[in-house]
Design an enzyme around this catalytic site. Structure first.
Site, short mmCIF file in Angstrom:
data_model
loop_
_atom_site.label_atom_id
_atom_site.label_comp_id
_atom_site.label_asym_id
_atom_site.label_seq_id
_atom_site.Cartn_x
_atom_site.Cartn_y
_atom_site.Cartn_z
N HIS A 33 0.84 -1.20 0.00
CA HIS A 33 0.00 0.00 0.00
C HIS A 33 0.88 1.25 0.00
O HIS A 33 1.24 1.75 1.07
CB HIS A 33 -0.89 0.00 1.25
CG HIS A 33 -1.77 -1.20 1.36
ND1 HIS A 33 -1.30 -2.44 1.72
CD2 HIS A 33 -3.11 -1.34 1.15
CE1 HIS A 33 -2.30 -3.30 1.73
NE2 HIS A 33 -3.40 -2.67 1.38
N GLY A 121 -3.59 -3.57 11.52
CA GLY A 121 -4.10 -3.99 10.20
C GLY A 121 -5.61 -3.97 10.22
O GLY A 121 -6.24 -3.31 9.40
N HIS A 268 -4.03 3.41 -3.29
CA HIS A 268 -4.16 2.95 -1.91
C HIS A 268 -3.44 1.62 -1.70
O HIS A 268 -2.64 1.49 -0.79
CB HIS A 268 -5.64 2.81 -1.52
CG HIS A 268 -5.84 1.92 -0.33
ND1 HIS A 268 -5.83 2.39 0.95
CD2 HIS A 268 -6.00 0.58 -0.23
CE1 HIS A 268 -5.99 1.38 1.79
NE2 HIS A 268 -6.09 0.27 1.09
N GLU A 417 -17.73 -2.53 24.60
CA GLU A 417 -16.97 -3.78 24.68
C GLU A 417 -15.79 -3.80 23.72
O GLU A 417 -14.70 -4.27 24.08
CB GLU A 417 -17.87 -4.99 24.37
CG GLU A 417 -18.98 -5.23 25.38
CD GLU A 417 -20.21 -4.37 25.12
OE1 GLU A 417 -20.24 -3.63 24.11
OE2 GLU A 417 -21.16 -4.43 25.93
N HIS A 479 -29.70 -12.98 25.06
CA HIS A 479 -28.72 -12.91 26.14
C HIS A 479 -28.15 -14.27 26.51
O HIS A 479 -27.37 -14.38 27.46
CB HIS A 479 -29.35 -12.26 27.37
CG HIS A 479 -29.44 -10.77 27.26
ND1 HIS A 479 -30.05 -10.14 26.19
CD2 HIS A 479 -28.98 -9.78 28.06
CE1 HIS A 479 -29.97 -8.83 26.35
NE2 HIS A 479 -29.32 -8.59 27.48
C1 LIG Z 1 -11.53 -3.82 10.06
C2 LIG Z 1 -11.01 -3.69 8.66
N1 LIG Z 1 -11.86 -3.62 7.65
C3 LIG Z 1 -11.39 -3.55 6.37
C4 LIG Z 1 -10.07 -3.54 6.13
C5 LIG Z 1 -9.55 -3.52 4.70
N2 LIG Z 1 -8.96 -2.19 4.42
C6 LIG Z 1 -7.67 -1.97 4.50
S1 LIG Z 1 -7.25 -0.37 4.21
C7 LIG Z 1 -8.86 0.03 3.93
C8 LIG Z 1 -9.23 1.45 3.58
C9 LIG Z 1 -8.64 2.38 4.54
O1 LIG Z 1 -8.76 3.69 4.11
P1 LIG Z 1 -7.83 4.78 4.77
O2 LIG Z 1 -7.77 4.59 6.22
O3 LIG Z 1 -8.32 6.10 4.29
O4 LIG Z 1 -6.41 4.45 4.22
P2 LIG Z 1 -5.71 5.10 2.95
O5 LIG Z 1 -6.62 4.90 1.79
O6 LIG Z 1 -5.49 6.53 3.27
O7 LIG Z 1 -4.44 4.33 2.81
C10 LIG Z 1 -9.69 -1.07 4.09
C11 LIG Z 1 -11.14 -1.04 3.90
C12 LIG Z 1 -9.20 -3.61 7.24
N3 LIG Z 1 -7.89 -3.62 7.10
N4 LIG Z 1 -9.68 -3.65 8.48
#
Ligand SMILES: Cc1ncc(C[n+]2csc(CCOP(=O)(O)OP(=O)(O)O)c2C)c(N)n1
Length: 674
Positions: A33, A121, A268, A417, A479
């Site tokens: 990325h 992550g 990205h 939680e 529950h």
């Molecule tokens: C809980 C979760 N859901 C989905 C993802 C998959 N994912 C990785 S990066 C991303 C988009 C993140 O966008 P942003 O924070 O704006 O990062 P940028 O595009 O600036 O690198 C997604 C959906 C993940 N890593 N974690």
């Protein structure tokens, strides 16, 4: 390209070196990325060279600032910063980005790369970890610091992106951080307005500044993420804020410098491509002849080795003086930072007795045990997600952890939680504290992603999950946990313990506290359970083996009953019925699959006799997972569908959790296999 404003040529070279290392590593791996690291390079460089108090050669120095990259996909930013500032992370390591066995995995992993404070992550988790770290810092400062001896005196920085702030966990934990006024927590938000599917205008248009103001945060905006002076000033102002956590909203451009990809979602999560990398390097005035090129000037400007050593030496001097002035406190500090158990550890646990048949819920026994041991564990700290009276997690007579009393050990997580899970991880990662948190077992799903991260990082977090079956009763199937125990057992490295009674509960806490190599989930009953008379039955200390023979009505049993938790006492009564009917059985209490799996195969086979004798399993949850211990001749008194709303005893009867039904099942099995 006027890429880095308000700074010198060296600064520009350093920032663009981070960008080119990022592009090269991702291009070589053909995966990664690049966008976020390229946009964040000026902020990362500013923070790490001007503000972050750390020592590359002393990665476990307790008073270092903590840095969390919550958007772990931007790992190349972190690897570049670690390499340039002098950590044990070579250029060859960076060239092995994302390869098997390398120190530079796709997302930062705690325990693999020196200087990585947490694995990130899953978006939002890192943000909550940072809140937990900042809470641990405040607690330890309040507990250990003495006037003129600030041995705990550091900041927690978290960098996060749009994705992190979209996730609910960041809102939950930001809300708590604001309530607690954690002014040592500073967030740098990479507001590049791009996520995977496109612009944030697709789904994320709220006013983040207003949201964080409402959370009681100190909010600043930097209009140009390349303006290092503005970023520096904002961090400075954030450090000066003493009342609230700070967020700096930085307007950045994803993949900054790439003529065809900057500002685009394409940048990205995919390599820019050879041709685009070359074009970008041209624009950024980076070396075109060499990949992974780091000019000496850049190392000279970024190294923190000498500064770090000096900080550590100064701190050590302070700590030596502290030791002279406060020897008892210094000794306690050493103990908690090394996570040593108290010397008389084994004697701390209450000895529950079968008091004329007086029953006690395992959640209540847990509360008694926790309160007893807390007296001897000064940094055992935790709470519940608004269920302390039910979970019995409150430490009686001790203060609450609040803005006015950071030395309190009772944390009010509120109904949050997921944040609780992420915060507990951050506290454990910080070290010095032993964190626990409670909720109903049925809501363990709400923090499951954090439990998984605790397990992956092998953090010594303890979960107190109560109200563990349909016996919860009237609250009904919403529950009543059914699949939760099996679901928790499915997480690698998590130890799940479901004690049968008060005596096993005390031992379960002992096992949980001894387990410093991973998290432990204690699964506890709402309903009262008889205390097993250990003068008659074998010692509960055998809980550490995961399973043990509780009753053997003859040396030559005809069947085996396997039971956990609240179903063990049903098994005991079933044995009585079977004895009257002339059937000999062996009853095994099996509080923990994971502890049992650690035993020698010979022990497991010898006590369980799988495939040899018929077996009946009793657990008020899914039967899934039991076959491995029960063998091929097993039947199951389990529940594989949702429960109903009714009084607990009525439900237990309805679903067959009675001694009579269990005895019947055993008789059927004996008949079938004789
Ligand atoms: C809980 C979760 N859901 C989905 C993802 C998959 N994912 C990785 S990066 C991303 C988009 C993140 O966008 P942003 O924070 O704006 O990062 P940028 O595009 O600036 O690198 C997604 C959906 C993940 N890593 N974690």
């Amino acid at each position: 390209m006027n890429d880095v404003i308000n700074q010198t040529n060296t600064d520009r070279l350093c920032v663009n070196t981070i960008r080119s290392l990022t592009m090269d590593a991702i291009q070589k791996a053909n995966s990664g990325h690049p966008g976020a690291p390229m946009g964040l390079a000026p902020a990362g460089y500013t923070l790490w060279t001007q503000f972050l108090k750390h020592s590359p050669k002393n990665t476990s120095w307790p008073d270092r600032d903590r840095f969390v990259l919550s958007g772990g996909h931007a790992s190349m930013l972190l690897y570049s910063l670690l390499h340039l500032s002098g950590y044990d992370l070579s250029l060859e390591d960076i060239q092995s980005f994302r390869q098997l066995g390398s120190k530079t995995p796709g997302h930062p992993e705690f325990g693999i790369t020196p200087g990585i404070e947490t694995s990130t992550g899953p978006l939002g988790q890192g943000f909550a970890n940072a809140v937990g770290m900042a809470m641990a810092e405040r607690f330890l400062a309040a507990h250990f610091n003495r006037s003129d001896y600030p041995i705990v005196d550091h900041y927690t920085y978290v960098m996060c992106g749009d994705g992190d702030l979209m996730e609910g966990i960041s809102s939950e934990s930001a809300s708590l951080a604001g309530h607690l006024g954690l002014s040592r927590l500073i967030c740098l938000y990479d507001a590049n307005q791009i996520t995977i599917e496109g612009g944030t205008n697709l789904s994320f248009t709220e006013d983040i500044a207003l949201r964080f103001k409402a959370f009681n945060w100190h909010v600043q905006t930097v209009d140009d993420g390349n303006d290092m002076e503005a970023i520096g000033n904002a961090i400075k102002a954030a450090k000066e804020e003493t009342d609230r956590p700070s967020i700096v909203i930085m307007r950045t451009i994803i993949a900054y410098g790439s003529p065809n990809k900057q500002g685009c979602a394409d940048a990205h999560g995919a390599p820019l491509g050879e041709a685009e990398v070359r074009l970008t390097k041209e624009c950024l005035e980076c070396s075109l002849d060499e990949c992974f090129c780091v000019p000496d000037e850049v190392y000279a400007a970024c190294s923190c080795v000498e500064k770090g050593k000096q900080w550590v030496n100064d701190w050590q001097d302070l700590f030596d003086r502290y030791t002279q002035a406060y020897p008892a406190e210094a000794q306690e500090w050493e103990q908690v930072m090394r996570a040593r158990l108290p010397e008389d550890f084994s004697d701390l646990f209450p000895d529950f007795k079968d008091d004329d048949g007086k029953a006690i819920a395992t959640r209540a026994a847990s509360g008694i045990t926790l309160n007893e041991i807390a007296k001897h564990f000064p940094t055992l700290i935790g709470g519940s997600a608004d269920l302390a009276p039910s979970n019995k997690t409150f430490l009686d007579g001790l203060k609450e952890f609040q803005k006015e009393s950071y030395d309190g050990r009772n944390i009010r997580f509120g109904v949050r939680e997921h944040a609780m899970g992420g915060i507990l991880n951050g506290m454990a990662l910080h070290r010095g504290v032993r964190p626990y948190g409670g909720t109903f077992l049925v809501f363990s799903d709400y923090l499951r992603p954090s439990i998984r991260m605790a397990s992956l990082m092998r953090l010594p977090v303890i979960y107190v999950f109560t109200h563990d079956s349909i016996a919860v009763g009237e609250d009904g199937p919403t529950h009543q946990p059914v699949e939760h125990i099996a679901a928790l057992r499915a997480i690698p490295e998590l130890t799940v313990i479901r004690p049968a009674d008060a005596t096993e509960t005390a031992q379960a806490w002992k096992a949980a506290l001894k387990n410093q190599d991973g998290p432990t989930a204690l699964i506890l009953s709402r309903q009262k359970l008889p205390v097993i008379n250990r003068e008659v039955y074998p010692s509960a200390k055998q809980l550490t083996r995961g399973a043990y023979v509780l009753i053997e009505t003859s040396k030559d049993p005809q069947a085996v009953i396997l039971a956990s938790g609240s179903e063990v006492s049903i098994g005991i009564d079933a044995c009585k019925i079977l004895t009257e009917k002339g059937i000999d059985v062996r009853l095994i209490s099996i509080p923990s699959f994971e502890l049992l799996e650690k035993q020698a195969r010979a022990y497991i086979d010898e006590i369980l006799l799988p495939d040899i004798l018929p077996c009946v399993v009793i657990e008020a949850g899914l039967s899934m997972g039991w076959r491995q211990f029960a063998g091929s001749k097993a039947s199951f008194v389990c529940i594989n569908n949702f429960g109903k709303s009714a009084p607990g005893p009525a439900l237990q009867k309805r679903y067959g959790f009675t001694p009579e039904n269990v005895a019947e099942c055993v008789i059927d099995q004996v008949r079938k296999y004789s």
